[in-house]
Write an enzyme that holds these catalytic residues in place. Structure first.
Site, PDB file in Angstrom:
ATOM      1  N   SER A 123     133.841  23.847  56.255  1.00 16.25           N
ATOM      2  CA  SER A 123     133.055  24.911  56.913  1.00 16.25           C
ATOM      3  C   SER A 123     131.593  24.863  56.494  1.00 16.25           C
ATOM      4  CB  SER A 123     133.607  26.294  56.547  1.00 16.25           C
ATOM      5  OG  SER A 123     134.943  26.390  56.947  1.00 16.25           O
ATOM      6  N   PRO A 125     127.582  27.135  57.178  1.00 25.59           N
ATOM      7  CA  PRO A 125     127.090  28.463  57.555  1.00 25.59           C
ATOM      8  C   PRO A 125     127.160  28.710  59.068  1.00 25.59           C
ATOM      9  CG  PRO A 125     125.662  27.501  55.897  1.00 25.59           C
ATOM     10  CD  PRO A 125     126.672  26.447  56.240  1.00 25.59           C
ATOM     11  N   ASP A 235     146.834  20.824  58.869  1.00 20.79           N
ATOM     12  CA  ASP A 235     148.216  21.075  59.320  1.00 20.79           C
ATOM     13  C   ASP A 235     149.117  21.356  58.114  1.00 20.79           C
ATOM     14  OD1 ASP A 235     147.610  20.719  61.991  1.00 20.79           O
ATOM     15  OD2 ASP A 235     148.290  18.630  62.062  1.00 20.79           O
ATOM     16  N   ARG A 238     148.196  24.660  56.299  1.00 27.25           N
ATOM     17  CA  ARG A 238     148.626  25.903  56.970  1.00 27.25           C
ATOM     18  C   ARG A 238     150.044  26.297  56.582  1.00 27.25           C
ATOM     19  NH1 ARG A 238     145.163  24.112  62.357  1.00 27.25           N
ATOM     20  NH2 ARG A 238     143.175  24.785  61.442  1.00 27.25           N
ATOM     21  N   ARG A 263     160.391  57.989  44.524  1.00 26.35           N
ATOM     22  CA  ARG A 263     159.523  59.131  44.850  1.00 26.35           C
ATOM     23  C   ARG A 263     160.306  60.245  45.554  1.00 26.35           C
ATOM     24  NH1 ARG A 263     154.762  61.924  43.971  1.00 26.35           N
ATOM     25  NH2 ARG A 263     154.150  62.971  45.907  1.00 26.35           N
ATOM     26  N   ILE A 332     153.682  53.884  52.651  1.00 22.81           N
ATOM     27  CA  ILE A 332     154.866  54.399  51.954  1.00 22.81           C
ATOM     28  C   ILE A 332     154.477  54.989  50.590  1.00 22.81           C
ATOM     29  CG2 ILE A 332     157.030  53.651  50.820  1.00 22.81           C
ATOM     30  CD1 ILE A 332     157.476  51.840  53.310  1.00 22.81           C
ATOM     31  N   GLY A 334     151.743  56.491  50.070  1.00 22.76           N
ATOM     32  CA  GLY A 334     150.881  57.647  50.285  1.00 22.76           C
ATOM     33  C   GLY A 334     149.581  57.488  49.520  1.00 22.76           C
ATOM     34  N   GLU A 358     141.712  28.599  56.625  1.00 20.13           N
ATOM     35  CA  GLU A 358     142.482  27.465  57.178  1.00 20.13           C
ATOM     36  C   GLU A 358     142.783  27.660  58.669  1.00 20.13           C
ATOM     37  OE1 GLU A 358     145.064  25.274  54.764  1.00 20.13           O
ATOM     38  OE2 GLU A 358     144.216  26.030  52.892  1.00 20.13           O
ATOM     39  N   SER A 361     143.568  33.427  63.115  1.00 17.69           N
ATOM     40  CA  SER A 361     144.722  33.614  64.007  1.00 17.69           C
ATOM     41  C   SER A 361     144.382  33.154  65.424  1.00 17.69           C
ATOM     42  CB  SER A 361     145.138  35.090  64.028  1.00 17.69           C
ATOM     43  OG  SER A 361     145.693  35.440  62.780  1.00 17.69           O
TER      44      SER A 361
END
Ligand code: CAA
Length: 375
Positions: A123, A125, A235, A238, A263, A332, A334, A358, A361
């Site tokens: 990668s 900038p 590949d 991933r 809880r 869950i 809280g 990597e 989505s």
């Protein structure tokens, strides 16, 4: 789906991760400190060179073992596992696959033993998803190349001993090459450590290349092979990130399940309430589906079948699962889930990056769709 040996291997890595990594994960996250001792210990256990053949100092294991190890280390701490995955699948694997015998013997043993780690510099900038359009150039000068450019978001930047750097050897940028650049080579310098949302114990920096002279003997593959090396390497990587996401999600689910049983509200453990039970059931189902996709991709790889689509499917589903599951785990818990004393907020912060690095989505969907349309 696992053999007895693989189950035993999982137990070994889990015990190691619970003993050495989990107890210090929050402290390293808080301090944003690199866990050098634990990287060395992961090396001693054979994890840093897990898929490297034994003749080059590795453990000679397959992609399934690698997925299992990534899952278990990530269940304890995803910052540790990103250090591991970049070293194993983004640096050691291409050196073994595309390197000469001399390059394998020179670079693999220190990386496989955890004596040093590798970094993968693709990668820039102004190019992340559009990896091919890089600005870094490698100008040929006799039996050397002279590298100039800036790499961005480099995991293990500043601590790596070897940087796998991609650069184009022609002015138009179409001819990409891969180079193994030692950390002490004049002209290579890492930037300052980035401050991140999650995986904070791992280092991320820019890497600057300024008239960095690299001998021909350090070029991985032929001139122009670089982009294919980068893509084939990702590949495999991933699968590692998919397993990382499964491990983070598993940790969050286990924390949520334990908390829900303990809880009390309205005179009952909150696990008695159907609204929470449904959340726990959905978390479990999604994690199992992500795990199966991850193991499927690993098995395709181990059997020598094409696995690019399977790796992208696993990474896509597992990373989105990790984000979803860790969000529910906070819900869950809280208000406590929002507090830094509780691990679920770390899992939530760590999960998000699995949808980005990597290949985002969106890029995984693009890769999958291209395979579908081609078939
Ligand atoms: N295997 C082998 N070859 C491949 C390949 C693969 N998986 N994917 C592409 N190629 C080949 C193509 O066949 C094509 O070859 P020809 O020129 O011979 O036809 C060539 O590469 C170009 O392919 P595309 O036309 O598909 O290239 P593109 O520019 O359209 O981009 C892309 C493809 C999938 C979008 C790619 O750029 C990509 O994966 N982008 C995301 C990059 C990424 O994942 N970056 C992560 C950075 S590393 C990181 O995050 C590490 C970390 O620190 C944790």
């Amino acid at each position: 789906m696992l053999t007895e040996d693989q189950e035993l291997f999982r137990r070994t890595v889990r015990e190691f991760a619970e003993r050495e990594i989990a107890p210090v994960a929050a402290e390293f996250d808080e301090a944003e400190a690199y866990p050098a001792d634990n990287v060395r210990k992961m090396g001693e256990l054979g994890l840093m060179g897990l898929t490297v053949p034994q003749e080059y100092g590795g453990a000679g294991a397959g992609a399934m073992e690698y997925a299992i190890a990534m899952e278990e280390v990530s269940r304890a701490c995803a910052a540790h596992s990103v250090i591991l995955t970049v070293n194993v699948s983004l640096v050691c694997e291409p050196i073994y696959k595309f390197g000469t015998d001399e390059q394998r013997s020179r670079f693999l043993p220190p990386l496989a033993s955890g004596q040093t780690v590798g970094a993968y510099c693709l990668s820039e900038p102004s190019s992340g998803s559009d990896a091919r359009h890089m600005q870094t150039r490698a100008e040929r000068d006799g039996d050397h190349y002279v590298l100039n450019g800036t790499k961005n978001f480099i995991t293990n930047g500043g601590v790596a001993g070897v940087y796998l750097v991609y650069a184009a050897s022609d002015p138009s940028g179409g001819q990409i090459c891969a180079f193994l650049v030692e950390a002490d080579r004049p002209g290579l310098s890492p930037g300052k450590k980035e401050r991140k949302l999650g995986i904070r114990a791992s280092t991320t920096t820019q890497v600057f290349l300024e008239d960095c002279r690299v001998p021909l003997a350090n070029r991985l593959g032929e001139d122009g092979d670089g982009f294919k090396i980068a893509m084939l390497t990702l590949d495999g990587g991933r699968i590692g990130i998919a397993a990382q996401a499964v491990g983070i999600a598993q940790a969050a689910y286990e924390a949520a399940l334990a908390y829900a049983k303990e809880r009390q509200a309205f005179g009952h453990p909150i696990a008695d309430f159907q609204g929470l039970q449904w959340m726990l059931a959905d978390m479990h189902v999604r994690i199992e589906a992500a795990r199966l996709l991850t193991y499927q991709a690993a098995q395709f790889k181990d059997r020598g079948l094409p696995y690019s689509k399977e790796a992208s499917m696993a990474k896509l589903h597992a990373s989105e699962t990790a984000t979803w599951v860790t969000t529910k785990a906070i819900q869950i818990h809280g208000g406590y889930g929002y507090m830094r004393e509780y691990a679920v907020q770390r899992y939530f912060r760590d999960a998000k990056i699995t949808e980005i690095y990597e290949g985002t989505s969106e890029i995984q969907r693009l890769v999958i769709a291209r395979h579908l349309l081609r078939s």
